[in-house]
Design an enzyme around this catalytic site. Sequence first.
Site, PDB file in Angstrom:
ATOM      1  N   HIS A  34       0.837  -1.205   0.000  1.00 29.71           N
ATOM      2  CA  HIS A  34       0.000   0.000   0.000  1.00 29.71           C
ATOM      3  C   HIS A  34       0.874   1.258   0.000  1.00 29.71           C
ATOM      4  O   HIS A  34       0.588   2.233  -0.692  1.00 29.71           O
ATOM      5  CB  HIS A  34      -0.881   0.060   1.246  1.00 29.71           C
ATOM      6  N   LYS A 146      -1.141  -6.986  -7.918  1.00 32.60           N
ATOM      7  CA  LYS A 146      -1.382  -8.251  -7.214  1.00 32.60           C
ATOM      8  C   LYS A 146      -2.826  -8.697  -7.436  1.00 32.60           C
ATOM      9  O   LYS A 146      -3.094  -9.860  -7.666  1.00 32.60           O
ATOM     10  CB  LYS A 146      -1.109  -8.077  -5.730  1.00 32.60           C
ATOM     11  N   ARG A 184      -3.663 -10.298   4.405  1.00 33.70           N
ATOM     12  CA  ARG A 184      -4.080 -11.601   4.928  1.00 33.70           C
ATOM     13  C   ARG A 184      -2.891 -12.485   5.349  1.00 33.70           C
ATOM     14  O   ARG A 184      -3.109 -13.536   5.944  1.00 33.70           O
ATOM     15  CB  ARG A 184      -4.934 -12.337   3.901  1.00 33.70           C
TER      16      ARG A 184
END
Length: 273
Positions: A34, A146, A184
């Site tokens: 990010h 991604k 995750r």
Amino acid sequence: MKQITTSQELRSYRDTCTGSVGFVPTMGALHEGHISLVKKSVAENDTTIVSIFVNPTQFLPGEDLDAYPRKIAADIKICELAGVDCLFMPTTDAVYTREEPAICAPKIKGYILEGYHRPGHFDGVLQVVLKLLNLTRPTRAYFGKKDAQQLYLIQNMVRTLFLTTEIVPCDIVREKDGLALSSRNVYLSPEERERALLLSKSLKRATKMIIEGERDAEKIKTQMRKILSPTAIEYIEIVDRDFNRLDEIEIDNTIILVAAKVGTTRLIDNMWV
Ligand code: PAF
């Protein structure tokens, strides 16, 4: 850094912006991936707006909506340090009403691969991204490669709905050992993390085969399947940049995709060739 929670405030803030506006939509639990999007936006625009919103409409029943990692205090600090001008952190009620027009992902490209394993997921993604783009009216919006199918579907939405934002694809950020960064990844035990490396290993093997001259998609997928056998493979696929299935590798127009479960954690990764 301005912190905003309502759509009205965001609209008013946007009206005060002059020059170019960069926008980075996220679901929080920010990691280096990010941060690379945010840094690119800060470098390329006069103003950068980041949103943090765990969008319920893109989670299927039984998925990890409630468990999705949330670390808002750290996220705020990260955005501040990265030079973000405005952070939008709405509640669900600030984004959704009871009477929502349905936004549907394209019937084929939105329902293959990720869309096949998570039917309706991309309807929710496009719904929230369209809302966020309308609120922020960005010059540029930044998305990671991604989520390659998400990126494709957003580019397609922008093109077909004649939105004016430029969608900027950003490279995958990996740990030193190759694991693609994902919010995750925190779900993985040390043993599972080791097994999770098989995703990037299988993609590296595919790339090596291509460098050595292999062009047959089936042969590459067979090798990848072997490497990934200790995981629960959901799909291994080779597509062109418009997500059409390829039998033959096309250099500079191919994406090799993999999705697999390691323990209970669902992971995706891909390589652009
Ligand atoms: O990629 C994500 O984090 C999400 O799908 C997005 C684009 C922020 C929409 O909720």
